[in-house]
Design an enzyme around this catalytic site. Structure first.
Site, PDB file in Angstrom:
ATOM      1  N   ASN A  61     -85.150  -1.649  63.923  1.00 24.78           N
ATOM      2  CA  ASN A  61     -85.174  -0.499  63.008  1.00 24.78           C
ATOM      3  C   ASN A  61     -86.182  -0.708  61.891  1.00 24.78           C
ATOM      4  O   ASN A  61     -86.392  -1.826  61.406  1.00 24.78           O
ATOM      5  CB  ASN A  61     -83.772  -0.149  62.471  1.00 24.78           C
ATOM      6  CG  ASN A  61     -83.041  -1.270  61.803  1.00 24.78           C
ATOM      7  OD1 ASN A  61     -83.215  -2.432  62.149  1.00 24.78           O
ATOM      8  ND2 ASN A  61     -82.212  -0.947  60.831  1.00 24.78           N
ATOM      9  N   GLU A  63     -87.143   0.848  58.277  1.00 21.72           N
ATOM     10  CA  GLU A  63     -86.723   1.732  57.189  1.00 21.72           C
ATOM     11  C   GLU A  63     -87.904   2.057  56.287  1.00 21.72           C
ATOM     12  O   GLU A  63     -89.001   1.496  56.414  1.00 21.72           O
ATOM     13  CB  GLU A  63     -85.560   1.088  56.430  1.00 21.72           C
ATOM     14  CG  GLU A  63     -84.355   0.923  57.351  1.00 21.72           C
ATOM     15  CD  GLU A  63     -83.097   0.436  56.656  1.00 21.72           C
ATOM     16  OE1 GLU A  63     -83.164  -0.019  55.495  1.00 21.72           O
ATOM     17  OE2 GLU A  63     -82.030   0.518  57.301  1.00 21.72           O
ATOM     18  N   CYS A  72     -84.788   4.380  63.983  1.00 25.87           N
ATOM     19  CA  CYS A  72     -83.846   3.452  64.605  1.00 25.87           C
ATOM     20  C   CYS A  72     -84.558   2.542  65.618  1.00 25.87           C
ATOM     21  O   CYS A  72     -85.572   2.918  66.210  1.00 25.87           O
ATOM     22  CB  CYS A  72     -82.769   4.215  65.367  1.00 25.87           C
ATOM     23  SG  CYS A  72     -81.681   5.203  64.346  1.00 25.87           S
ATOM     24  N   GLU A  74     -83.704   1.742  68.652  1.00 28.09           N
ATOM     25  CA  GLU A  74     -83.757   2.252  70.028  1.00 28.09           C
ATOM     26  C   GLU A  74     -84.947   3.179  70.224  1.00 28.09           C
ATOM     27  O   GLU A  74     -85.608   3.169  71.261  1.00 28.09           O
ATOM     28  CB  GLU A  74     -82.483   3.053  70.359  1.00 28.09           C
ATOM     29  CG  GLU A  74     -81.200   2.301  70.222  1.00 28.09           C
ATOM     30  CD  GLU A  74     -80.617   2.382  68.822  1.00 28.09           C
ATOM     31  OE1 GLU A  74     -81.371   2.204  67.833  1.00 28.09           O
ATOM     32  OE2 GLU A  74     -79.407   2.615  68.714  1.00 28.09           O
ATOM     33  N   CYS A 110     -77.164   6.212  67.704  1.00 26.71           N
ATOM     34  CA  CYS A 110     -76.887   7.465  66.983  1.00 26.71           C
ATOM     35  C   CYS A 110     -77.233   8.656  67.885  1.00 26.71           C
ATOM     36  O   CYS A 110     -77.870   8.507  68.935  1.00 26.71           O
ATOM     37  CB  CYS A 110     -77.683   7.512  65.685  1.00 26.71           C
ATOM     38  SG  CYS A 110     -79.425   7.930  65.909  1.00 26.71           S
ATOM     39  N   CYS A 113     -80.936   9.142  68.795  1.00 23.26           N
ATOM     40  CA  CYS A 113     -81.404   8.152  69.776  1.00 23.26           C
ATOM     41  C   CYS A 113     -80.878   8.477  71.166  1.00 23.26           C
ATOM     42  O   CYS A 113     -81.588   8.324  72.158  1.00 23.26           O
ATOM     43  CB  CYS A 113     -80.979   6.747  69.370  1.00 23.26           C
ATOM     44  SG  CYS A 113     -81.960   6.104  68.002  1.00 23.26           S
TER      45      CYS A 113
HETATM   46  N1  THU Z   1     -79.819   2.313  63.124  1.00 26.63           N
HETATM   47  C1  THU Z   1     -80.423   1.975  64.302  1.00 26.63           C
HETATM   48  O1  THU Z   1     -81.490   1.332  64.308  1.00 26.63           O
HETATM   49  N2  THU Z   1     -79.835   2.362  65.449  1.00 26.63           N
HETATM   50  C2  THU Z   1     -78.675   3.069  65.526  1.00 26.63           C
HETATM   51  O2  THU Z   1     -78.279   3.497  66.599  1.00 26.63           O
HETATM   52  C3  THU Z   1     -77.898   3.303  64.319  1.00 26.63           C
HETATM   53  C4  THU Z   1     -78.612   3.077  63.045  1.00 26.63           C
HETATM   54  C5  THU Z   1     -80.447   1.901  61.879  1.00 26.63           C
HETATM   55  C6  THU Z   1     -81.028   3.026  61.079  1.00 26.63           C
HETATM   56  C7  THU Z   1     -81.011   2.448  59.693  1.00 26.63           C
HETATM   57  O3  THU Z   1     -82.186   1.679  59.510  1.00 26.63           O
HETATM   58  C8  THU Z   1     -79.812   1.512  59.688  1.00 26.63           C
HETATM   59  O4  THU Z   1     -79.499   1.293  61.050  1.00 26.63           O
HETATM   60  C9  THU Z   1     -78.598   2.074  58.975  1.00 26.63           C
HETATM   61  O5  THU Z   1     -78.277   3.315  59.447  1.00 26.63           O
END
Ligand code: THU
Length: 160
Positions: A61, A63, A72, A74, A110, A113
């Site tokens: 991920n 940010e 994310c 994925e 999520c 994704c």
């Molecule tokens: N996140 C993912 O990388 N994948 C997911 O399926 C759920 C959330 C990340 C996004 C963000 O950087 C952090 O987790 C908190 O939501």
């Protein structure tokens, strides 16, 4: 009329119960957890997928100070696979995570994704096995992303 959906999946207590190819994807996803850029949430996610020719593509991920600009793990992985290997179907995708404390349950993708992963199932008409784990704990395996997105929006819904 009332209707009900069943979601087929497998649950494992120990990764030694998995095929070695799936264990390898979990290991590669774990490596990506350590490379995540998650200074805002502290929630680090790793993803590793295997293409039909055996190539492994990974993501973590990413940010951003402008929160919605992040992505994310994925989607980083599946977009990277599609950008670099546009003709290769995705066979399996593992997702793992860590936080300030270990995450002791499987982390599911999520909604956005799920939609992005589904696109490539349809594109290649090839199911994508999804392998979920936290940092530790049980492992959940789904034979297709469709199990996580039973009511879907696809190109077939669009009348163009
Ligand atoms: N996140 C993912 O990388 N994948 C997911 O399926 C759920 C959330 C990340 C996004 C963000 O950087 C952090 O987790 C908190 O939501």
């Amino acid at each position: 009329m009332d209707k009900k959906l069943d979601i087929p999946y497998q649950e494992y207590d120990d990764e030694m119960q998995l095929a070695s190819e799936d264990r390898e994807l979990l290991r590669r996803a774990d490596e990506m957890v350590d490379k995540a850029y998650a200074p805002y949430s502290g929630f680090r996610v790793g993803a590793a997928l295997r293409l039909e020719d055996g190539t492994i593509v990974t993501g973590s991920n990413q940010e951003n100070a402008a929160y919605p600009s992040g992505l994310c793990a994925e989607r980083v992985a599946v977009f990277s696979a599609s950008a670099n290997y546009p003709d290769k179907a995705i066979e399996a995708l593992a997702i793992t995570a860590n936080s300030k404390q270990a995450v002791n349950h499987p982390v599911a993708p999520c909604g956005a994704c799920r939609q992005a992963i589904l696109e490539y199932e349809h594109k290649f008409k090839h199911p994508i096995r999804v392998i979920l784990r936290g940092t530790t704990g049980k492992i959940v395996v789904l034979d297709s992303i469709q199990s996580l997105l039973p009511f879907q929006f696809t190109k077939d819904d669009m009348v163009l």
